[in-house]
Design a protein around this motif. Sequence first.
Motif, PDB file in Angstrom:
ATOM      1  N   ALA A 262      57.730  99.231  55.697  1.00  0.00           N
ATOM      2  CA  ALA A 262      56.522  98.871  56.428  1.00  0.00           C
ATOM      3  C   ALA A 262      55.994  97.495  56.038  1.00  0.00           C
ATOM      4  O   ALA A 262      55.212  96.900  56.790  1.00  0.00           O
ATOM      5  CB  ALA A 262      55.444  99.928  56.194  1.00  0.00           C
ATOM      6  N   ARG A 263      56.399  96.988  54.875  1.00  0.00           N
ATOM      7  CA  ARG A 263      55.928  95.670  54.445  1.00  0.00           C
ATOM      8  C   ARG A 263      56.746  94.535  55.043  1.00  0.00           C
ATOM      9  O   ARG A 263      56.407  93.367  54.879  1.00  0.00           O
ATOM     10  CB  ARG A 263      55.955  95.593  52.912  1.00  0.00           C
ATOM     11  CG  ARG A 263      54.925  96.498  52.243  1.00  0.00           C
ATOM     12  CD  ARG A 263      54.785  96.175  50.766  1.00  0.00           C
ATOM     13  NE  ARG A 263      55.968  96.542  50.011  1.00  0.00           N
ATOM     14  CZ  ARG A 263      56.153  97.746  49.448  1.00  0.00           C
ATOM     15  NH1 ARG A 263      55.225  98.683  49.579  1.00  0.00           N
ATOM     16  NH2 ARG A 263      57.248  98.006  48.766  1.00  0.00           N
ATOM     17  N   TYR A 264      57.828  94.882  55.723  1.00  0.00           N
ATOM     18  CA  TYR A 264      58.648  93.845  56.361  1.00  0.00           C
ATOM     19  C   TYR A 264      57.925  93.344  57.603  1.00  0.00           C
ATOM     20  O   TYR A 264      57.502  94.142  58.438  1.00  0.00           O
ATOM     21  CB  TYR A 264      60.012  94.422  56.737  1.00  0.00           C
ATOM     22  CG  TYR A 264      61.053  93.381  57.071  1.00  0.00           C
ATOM     23  CD1 TYR A 264      61.495  92.472  56.109  1.00  0.00           C
ATOM     24  CD2 TYR A 264      61.577  93.287  58.347  1.00  0.00           C
ATOM     25  CE1 TYR A 264      62.441  91.516  56.402  1.00  0.00           C
ATOM     26  CE2 TYR A 264      62.532  92.328  58.661  1.00  0.00           C
ATOM     27  CZ  TYR A 264      62.954  91.447  57.686  1.00  0.00           C
ATOM     28  OH  TYR A 264      63.900  90.493  57.981  1.00  0.00           O
ATOM     29  N   PRO A 265      57.734  92.032  57.758  1.00  0.00           N
ATOM     30  CA  PRO A 265      56.856  91.517  58.821  1.00  0.00           C
ATOM     31  C   PRO A 265      57.472  91.604  60.215  1.00  0.00           C
ATOM     32  O   PRO A 265      58.690  91.664  60.379  1.00  0.00           O
ATOM     33  CB  PRO A 265      56.668  90.044  58.418  1.00  0.00           C
ATOM     34  CG  PRO A 265      57.928  89.703  57.688  1.00  0.00           C
ATOM     35  CD  PRO A 265      58.307  90.953  56.928  1.00  0.00           C
ATOM     36  N   GLY A 266      56.580  91.624  61.200  1.00  0.00           N
ATOM     37  CA  GLY A 266      57.014  91.444  62.578  1.00  0.00           C
ATOM     38  C   GLY A 266      56.904  92.622  63.504  1.00  0.00           C
ATOM     39  O   GLY A 266      56.956  92.456  64.724  1.00  0.00           O
ATOM     40  N   ALA A 267      56.747  93.846  62.988  1.00  0.00           N
ATOM     41  CA  ALA A 267      56.755  95.026  63.862  1.00  0.00           C
ATOM     42  C   ALA A 267      55.620  94.976  64.882  1.00  0.00           C
ATOM     43  O   ALA A 267      55.808  95.336  66.052  1.00  0.00           O
ATOM     44  CB  ALA A 267      56.660  96.303  63.028  1.00  0.00           C
ATOM     45  N   GLY A 268      54.440  94.523  64.463  1.00  0.00           N
ATOM     46  CA  GLY A 268      53.294  94.505  65.360  1.00  0.00           C
ATOM     47  C   GLY A 268      53.469  93.557  66.532  1.00  0.00           C
ATOM     48  O   GLY A 268      53.232  93.911  67.685  1.00  0.00           O
ATOM     49  N   SER A 269      53.896  92.334  66.247  1.00  0.00           N
ATOM     50  CA  SER A 269      54.050  91.355  67.320  1.00  0.00           C
ATOM     51  C   SER A 269      55.195  91.721  68.253  1.00  0.00           C
ATOM     52  O   SER A 269      55.114  91.523  69.473  1.00  0.00           O
ATOM     53  CB  SER A 269      54.278  89.959  66.734  1.00  0.00           C
ATOM     54  OG  SER A 269      55.388  89.954  65.852  1.00  0.00           O
ATOM     55  N   ILE A 270      56.267  92.284  67.709  1.00  0.00           N
ATOM     56  CA  ILE A 270      57.401  92.685  68.547  1.00  0.00           C
ATOM     57  C   ILE A 270      56.998  93.838  69.462  1.00  0.00           C
ATOM     58  O   ILE A 270      57.358  93.869  70.643  1.00  0.00           O
ATOM     59  CB  ILE A 270      58.610  93.075  67.677  1.00  0.00           C
ATOM     60  CG1 ILE A 270      59.091  91.862  66.885  1.00  0.00           C
ATOM     61  CG2 ILE A 270      59.751  93.618  68.533  1.00  0.00           C
ATOM     62  CD1 ILE A 270      60.102  92.199  65.812  1.00  0.00           C
ATOM     63  N   SER A 271      56.239  94.809  68.942  1.00  0.00           N
ATOM     64  CA  SER A 271      55.822  95.945  69.763  1.00  0.00           C
ATOM     65  C   SER A 271      54.892  95.495  70.890  1.00  0.00           C
ATOM     66  O   SER A 271      54.953  96.020  72.006  1.00  0.00           O
ATOM     67  CB  SER A 271      55.134  97.009  68.901  1.00  0.00           C
ATOM     68  OG  SER A 271      53.950  96.505  68.315  1.00  0.00           O
ATOM     69  N   SER A 272      54.037  94.502  70.627  1.00  0.00           N
ATOM     70  CA  SER A 272      53.145  93.992  71.676  1.00  0.00           C
ATOM     71  C   SER A 272      53.942  93.371  72.815  1.00  0.00           C
ATOM     72  O   SER A 272      53.663  93.610  73.996  1.00  0.00           O
ATOM     73  CB  SER A 272      52.177  92.958  71.085  1.00  0.00           C
ATOM     74  OG  SER A 272      51.349  93.540  70.105  1.00  0.00           O
ATOM     75  N   ALA A 273      54.947  92.572  72.453  1.00  0.00           N
ATOM     76  CA  ALA A 273      55.787  91.950  73.477  1.00  0.00           C
ATOM     77  C   ALA A 273      56.608  92.991  74.229  1.00  0.00           C
ATOM     78  O   ALA A 273      56.771  92.915  75.455  1.00  0.00           O
ATOM     79  CB  ALA A 273      56.705  90.912  72.830  1.00  0.00           C
ATOM     80  N   LEU A 274      57.098  93.980  73.498  1.00  0.00           N
ATOM     81  CA  LEU A 274      57.922  95.009  74.117  1.00  0.00           C
ATOM     82  C   LEU A 274      57.108  95.854  75.097  1.00  0.00           C
ATOM     83  O   LEU A 274      57.597  96.230  76.171  1.00  0.00           O
ATOM     84  CB  LEU A 274      58.537  95.900  73.034  1.00  0.00           C
ATOM     85  CG  LEU A 274      59.626  96.885  73.469  1.00  0.00           C
ATOM     86  CD1 LEU A 274      60.786  96.151  74.118  1.00  0.00           C
ATOM     87  CD2 LEU A 274      60.109  97.698  72.268  1.00  0.00           C
ATOM     88  N   LEU A 275      55.861  96.130  74.748  1.00  0.00           N
ATOM     89  CA  LEU A 275      55.009  96.938  75.618  1.00  0.00           C
ATOM     90  C   LEU A 275      54.811  96.277  76.975  1.00  0.00           C
ATOM     91  O   LEU A 275      55.000  96.894  78.021  1.00  0.00           O
ATOM     92  CB  LEU A 275      53.649  97.178  74.955  1.00  0.00           C
ATOM     93  CG  LEU A 275      52.560  97.799  75.854  1.00  0.00           C
ATOM     94  CD1 LEU A 275      52.999  99.165  76.374  1.00  0.00           C
ATOM     95  CD2 LEU A 275      51.245  97.896  75.100  1.00  0.00           C
ATOM     96  N   ILE A 276      54.444  95.019  76.966  1.00  0.00           N
ATOM     97  CA  ILE A 276      54.157  94.359  78.238  1.00  0.00           C
ATOM     98  C   ILE A 276      55.440  94.128  79.035  1.00  0.00           C
ATOM     99  O   ILE A 276      55.432  94.116  80.270  1.00  0.00           O
ATOM    100  CB  ILE A 276      53.377  93.048  77.992  1.00  0.00           C
ATOM    101  CG1 ILE A 276      52.570  92.675  79.238  1.00  0.00           C
ATOM    102  CG2 ILE A 276      54.273  91.918  77.554  1.00  0.00           C
ATOM    103  CD1 ILE A 276      51.453  91.689  78.970  1.00  0.00           C
ATOM    104  N   ALA A 277      56.595  93.993  78.341  1.00  0.00           N
ATOM    105  CA  ALA A 277      57.876  93.885  79.044  1.00  0.00           C
ATOM    106  C   ALA A 277      58.226  95.199  79.727  1.00  0.00           C
ATOM    107  O   ALA A 277      58.723  95.210  80.863  1.00  0.00           O
ATOM    108  CB  ALA A 277      58.975  93.478  78.066  1.00  0.00           C
ATOM    109  N   VAL A 278      57.959  96.325  79.056  1.00  0.00           N
ATOM    110  CA  VAL A 278      58.214  97.637  79.655  1.00  0.00           C
ATOM    111  C   VAL A 278      57.362  97.825  80.900  1.00  0.00           C
ATOM    112  O   VAL A 278      57.843  98.309  81.941  1.00  0.00           O
ATOM    113  CB  VAL A 278      57.927  98.754  78.629  1.00  0.00           C
ATOM    114  CG1 VAL A 278      57.854 100.118  79.305  1.00  0.00           C
ATOM    115  CG2 VAL A 278      59.002  98.774  77.554  1.00  0.00           C
ATOM    116  N   VAL A 279      56.097  97.441  80.830  1.00  0.00           N
ATOM    117  CA  VAL A 279      55.212  97.565  81.992  1.00  0.00           C
ATOM    118  C   VAL A 279      55.711  96.702  83.145  1.00  0.00           C
ATOM    119  O   VAL A 279      55.663  97.111  84.315  1.00  0.00           O
ATOM    120  CB  VAL A 279      53.764  97.182  81.605  1.00  0.00           C
ATOM    121  CG1 VAL A 279      52.887  97.047  82.837  1.00  0.00           C
ATOM    122  CG2 VAL A 279      53.187  98.232  80.666  1.00  0.00           C
ATOM    123  N   ALA A 280      56.218  95.513  82.841  1.00  0.00           N
ATOM    124  CA  ALA A 280      56.744  94.635  83.893  1.00  0.00           C
ATOM    125  C   ALA A 280      57.958  95.262  84.577  1.00  0.00           C
ATOM    126  O   ALA A 280      58.093  95.189  85.800  1.00  0.00           O
ATOM    127  CB  ALA A 280      57.120  93.276  83.303  1.00  0.00           C
TER     128      ALA A 280
END
Length: 383
Positions: A262-280
């Motif tokens: 969980a301390r490895y960076p990037g999960a939050g920003s990647i999930s945000s991008a992935l969410l809006i891509a899924v909606v598209a």
Amino acid sequence: MIQTVPPYLALMLLCAGIFPALERRFAWPFFKVVPPIVLTYLLVTGLAATGLWQVNEEIKSAQSSLISRLVPALLFLLMINCDLRAIYRLGPRVLAVFFCTSLCLFIAFIASFLLYRGWLTGDAWQPLAALSGSWVGGSANMVAVKQAIGMSDSLLAMSLLTDALGYSLWVAVLFSAAPLATAFNRWTGAQSSAELSVSELRDQAPASGDSVLVWLGLALFVAAGSASLASLLPTSSMISATTWTILLATGFGLVAAHTPLARYPGAGSISSALLIAVVAVLASQSNFEGIGDAPLYLLCGLTIIVLHAVLLVLAARLFHFDLYLCGIASLAHIGGVAATPLLAASYARSLVPVGILLALLGYILGTGFGLLMASILSRLALP
């Protein structure tokens, strides 16, 4: 598989990135009324409705397969930042307000459906079930519920529009309510939570090139593993293999959140991008069919919020809850992790971590809440 990739995929991804980029760059007030995810859905849907591209059965099948893998992967990534131990340390008072808010929403959804049941015939209950997932968690929970119950892409617009309008109005009400705190707390007999203190949250480091590959690979591996395990579990009319896949991916994310991973960076920003891509991608297959039903769903959404507010105020009087915690818990459900810290900061800066943790707790419970609501509403919809 390469031959089935739609030629307009680049355009969809561009649309998915435009509005979040504009929001970060300019912070226009317009985005507080209509979130970027709703604008993305409407733009891609509008382009699809103009006939700019044609979606044949082969492409539609490929997209459905893609979405079935991306949604569990998305939920896994979202759960990485949900520390259950930090949420538990909030204490019984804060958690009691949160779960009381959930109960008020639960009653409000059922009462509103029964009130408008004569007009919500057939599968018209589905957008409300998906909306309930969002109004406990967030847009990702809405998409997860949509996939789990097999809701059509065209009905997703009803959930998104109702979510956007209801959220915008409720945020304005909660921000405006701050001056009433003293009188409200005197009426409920509660002490102010302004001095409440909790432990600091994890620092969120930005994503790097290698972290993007690691998280995407791990998330897709978890999604595939969850689907394989789901095929071995029993199913019923309400719990399908897709439902099991979503719940398993969520559980794996919660487990991973309590490991050094969980301390490895990037999960939050990647999930945000992935969410809006899924909606598209979902929007690319839909159109404005049934948009005439939007006023009915908007009315349902407003009714749900009003009933929820009345019930929460009565609960505050009964259990001596203060206005700040009620407002934060309510927006943690309806507004999510983006808006709740802002509201908490406007009340008292010490409450910002509380707002974030409660919003994350909503992410954990949102999908399950939506599936429970789907089970109840589908039974109530039977003639």
